[in-house]
Design a protein around this motif. Structure first.
Motif, PDB file in Angstrom:
ATOM      1  N   ALA A   1       2.180  14.260  -8.632  1.00 40.73           N
ATOM      2  CA  ALA A   1       3.012  15.348  -8.687  1.00 40.73           C
ATOM      3  C   ALA A   1       3.408  15.718  -9.820  1.00 40.73           C
ATOM      4  O   ALA A   1       3.660  16.933 -10.240  1.00 40.73           O
ATOM      5  CB  ALA A   1       4.331  15.190  -7.649  1.00 40.73           C
ATOM      6  N   ALA A   2       3.725  14.766 -10.725  1.00 34.72           N
ATOM      7  CA  ALA A   2       4.065  14.838 -12.112  1.00 34.72           C
ATOM      8  C   ALA A   2       2.826  15.515 -13.024  1.00 34.72           C
ATOM      9  O   ALA A   2       3.244  16.447 -13.772  1.00 34.72           O
ATOM     10  CB  ALA A   2       4.320  13.607 -12.944  1.00 34.72           C
TER      11      ALA A   2
ATOM     12  N   ASP B   1       0.865  -1.222  -0.043  1.00 32.93           N
ATOM     13  CA  ASP B   1       0.068  -0.091  -0.130  1.00 32.93           C
ATOM     14  C   ASP B   1       0.991   1.393  -0.001  1.00 32.93           C
ATOM     15  O   ASP B   1       0.713   2.322  -0.782  1.00 32.93           O
ATOM     16  CB  ASP B   1      -0.935  -0.146   1.218  1.00 32.93           C
ATOM     17  CG  ASP B   1      -1.975  -0.966   1.097  1.00 32.93           C
ATOM     18  OD1 ASP B   1      -2.239  -1.370   0.000  1.00 32.93           O
ATOM     19  OD2 ASP B   1      -2.906  -1.382   2.049  1.00 32.93           O
ATOM     20  N   ALA B   2       2.052   1.284   0.834  1.00 34.77           N
ATOM     21  CA  ALA B   2       2.798   2.268   0.784  1.00 34.77           C
ATOM     22  C   ALA B   2       3.462   2.746  -0.588  1.00 34.77           C
ATOM     23  O   ALA B   2       3.798   3.715  -0.996  1.00 34.77           O
ATOM     24  CB  ALA B   2       3.900   2.179   1.815  1.00 34.77           C
ATOM     25  N   LYS B   3       3.997   1.279  -1.359  1.00 31.24           N
ATOM     26  CA  LYS B   3       4.610   1.548  -2.353  1.00 31.24           C
ATOM     27  C   LYS B   3       3.372   2.279  -3.425  1.00 31.24           C
ATOM     28  O   LYS B   3       3.681   3.021  -4.446  1.00 31.24           O
ATOM     29  CB  LYS B   3       5.014   0.341  -2.933  1.00 31.24           C
ATOM     30  CG  LYS B   3       6.362  -0.151  -2.285  1.00 31.24           C
ATOM     31  CD  LYS B   3       6.741  -1.326  -2.897  1.00 31.24           C
ATOM     32  CE  LYS B   3       7.895  -2.191  -1.958  1.00 31.24           C
ATOM     33  NZ  LYS B   3       8.116  -3.306  -2.388  1.00 31.24           N
ATOM     34  N   ALA B   4       2.212   1.702  -3.461  1.00 31.12           N
ATOM     35  CA  ALA B   4       0.926   2.081  -4.410  1.00 31.12           C
ATOM     36  C   ALA B   4       0.781   3.755  -4.100  1.00 31.12           C
ATOM     37  O   ALA B   4       0.633   4.417  -5.107  1.00 31.12           O
ATOM     38  CB  ALA B   4      -0.141   1.227  -4.145  1.00 31.12           C
ATOM     39  N   ASN B   5       0.752   3.840  -2.790  1.00 30.38           N
ATOM     40  CA  ASN B   5       0.477   5.604  -2.441  1.00 30.38           C
ATOM     41  C   ASN B   5       1.710   6.221  -2.777  1.00 30.38           C
ATOM     42  O   ASN B   5       1.511   7.363  -3.493  1.00 30.38           O
ATOM     43  CB  ASN B   5       0.491   5.758  -0.798  1.00 30.38           C
ATOM     44  CG  ASN B   5      -0.837   5.117  -0.352  1.00 30.38           C
ATOM     45  OD1 ASN B   5      -1.927   4.991  -1.362  1.00 30.38           O
ATOM     46  ND2 ASN B   5      -0.833   4.971   0.813  1.00 30.38           N
ATOM     47  N   GLU B   6       2.892   5.799  -2.774  1.00 30.12           N
ATOM     48  CA  GLU B   6       3.894   6.669  -3.239  1.00 30.12           C
ATOM     49  C   GLU B   6       3.965   6.939  -4.748  1.00 30.12           C
ATOM     50  O   GLU B   6       4.348   7.873  -5.462  1.00 30.12           O
ATOM     51  CB  GLU B   6       5.382   5.838  -3.020  1.00 30.12           C
ATOM     52  CG  GLU B   6       6.610   6.558  -3.149  1.00 30.12           C
ATOM     53  CD  GLU B   6       7.969   5.797  -2.714  1.00 30.12           C
ATOM     54  OE1 GLU B   6       8.879   6.046  -3.311  1.00 30.12           O
ATOM     55  OE2 GLU B   6       7.852   5.132  -2.032  1.00 30.12           O
ATOM     56  N   LYS B   7       3.567   5.697  -5.488  1.00 28.63           N
ATOM     57  CA  LYS B   7       3.190   5.819  -6.965  1.00 28.63           C
ATOM     58  C   LYS B   7       2.181   6.938  -7.380  1.00 28.63           C
ATOM     59  O   LYS B   7       2.431   7.681  -8.183  1.00 28.63           O
ATOM     60  CB  LYS B   7       3.036   4.563  -7.430  1.00 28.63           C
ATOM     61  CG  LYS B   7       3.418   4.175  -8.941  1.00 28.63           C
ATOM     62  CD  LYS B   7       3.179   2.667  -9.289  1.00 28.63           C
ATOM     63  CE  LYS B   7       3.798   2.750 -10.656  1.00 28.63           C
ATOM     64  NZ  LYS B   7       3.839   1.156 -10.916  1.00 28.63           N
ATOM     65  N   VAL B   8       1.118   6.729  -6.772  1.00 27.83           N
ATOM     66  CA  VAL B   8       0.125   7.887  -6.873  1.00 27.83           C
ATOM     67  C   VAL B   8       0.484   9.287  -6.486  1.00 27.83           C
ATOM     68  O   VAL B   8       0.391   9.999  -7.264  1.00 27.83           O
ATOM     69  CB  VAL B   8      -1.166   7.391  -5.837  1.00 27.83           C
ATOM     70  CG1 VAL B   8      -2.226   8.655  -6.049  1.00 27.83           C
ATOM     71  CG2 VAL B   8      -1.668   6.227  -6.407  1.00 27.83           C
ATOM     72  N   VAL B   9       1.237   9.339  -5.574  1.00 27.88           N
ATOM     73  CA  VAL B   9       1.781  10.713  -5.138  1.00 27.88           C
ATOM     74  C   VAL B   9       2.655  11.135  -6.200  1.00 27.88           C
ATOM     75  O   VAL B   9       2.753  12.232  -6.693  1.00 27.88           O
ATOM     76  CB  VAL B   9       2.322  10.662  -3.796  1.00 27.88           C
ATOM     77  CG1 VAL B   9       3.267  12.047  -3.502  1.00 27.88           C
ATOM     78  CG2 VAL B   9       1.443  10.532  -2.685  1.00 27.88           C
ATOM     79  N   SER B  10       3.509  10.270  -6.760  1.00 23.38           N
ATOM     80  CA  SER B  10       4.367  10.575  -7.802  1.00 23.38           C
ATOM     81  C   SER B  10       3.694  10.890  -9.079  1.00 23.38           C
ATOM     82  O   SER B  10       3.966  12.034  -9.685  1.00 23.38           O
ATOM     83  CB  SER B  10       5.136   9.443  -8.010  1.00 23.38           C
ATOM     84  OG  SER B  10       6.380   9.902  -9.242  1.00 23.38           O
ATOM     85  N   ILE B  11       2.767  10.120  -9.323  1.00 19.87           N
ATOM     86  CA  ILE B  11       2.159  10.520 -10.707  1.00 19.87           C
ATOM     87  C   ILE B  11       1.287  11.800 -10.575  1.00 19.87           C
ATOM     88  O   ILE B  11       1.226  12.643 -11.316  1.00 19.87           O
ATOM     89  CB  ILE B  11       1.093   9.225 -10.936  1.00 19.87           C
ATOM     90  CG1 ILE B  11       1.730   8.162 -11.396  1.00 19.87           C
ATOM     91  CG2 ILE B  11      -0.072   9.698 -12.169  1.00 19.87           C
ATOM     92  CD1 ILE B  11       0.668   6.873 -11.479  1.00 19.87           C
TER      93      ILE B  11
END
Length: 133
Positions: free
Chosen positions: A43-44, A31-41
């Motif tokens: 932010a981009a 979940d943390a990795k998925a959340n990090e990916k969502v935040v990265s997307i």
């Protein structure tokens, strides 16, 4: 039930609880990795939106500057055309005055010619009368 059975059951429950804790930790990590990916997307995309917004603002400012320039040129053209129209109007008024003056001179000349004709006619009649006498 004996202590052994109870103890085995408790160990079994403990093992299941530990497995459940490990599974929950694994899920939490995913979940943390998925959340990090969502935040990265996000932010981009936000950066992309900000760049686009800045680009649009620059284009709008350029268009506003161009519009201001065209407005100034338009006002200058209108002013120039107004001057030309004013000059043409003044020339027309002068031409109309000259036409009126020339018409008056023509009337005076026609009147003078008529008077001259009358005088010449009268003189011719007088001479003719003298010649007849």
């Amino acid at each position: 039930m004996g202590d052994k059975e109870e103890s085995a059951e408790l160990l079994n429950k403990l093992e299941r609880a530990e497995l459940e804790v490990l599974e929950l930790k694994r899920r939490r990590s995913e979940d943390a990795k998925a959340n990090e990916k969502v935040v990265s997307i996000f932010a981009a995309r936000e950066q992309s939106w900000l760049k686009e917004r800045k680009s649009i603002s620059v284009r709008i400012q350029g268009l506003l500057d161009e519009l201001q320039s065209l407005k100034a040129k338009n006002e200058e053209s209108v002013s120039s055309l107004n001057k030309v129209v004013e000059e043409k109007d003044m020339a027309l008024v002068e031409a109309e005055k000259r036409v009126v003056e020339l018409e008056e001179k023509v009337r005076e000349t026609e009147k003078a010619m008529e008077e001259y004709r009358e005088k010449a006619k009268k003189e011719a009649q007088e001479k003719s009368s003298e010649l007849w006498r």
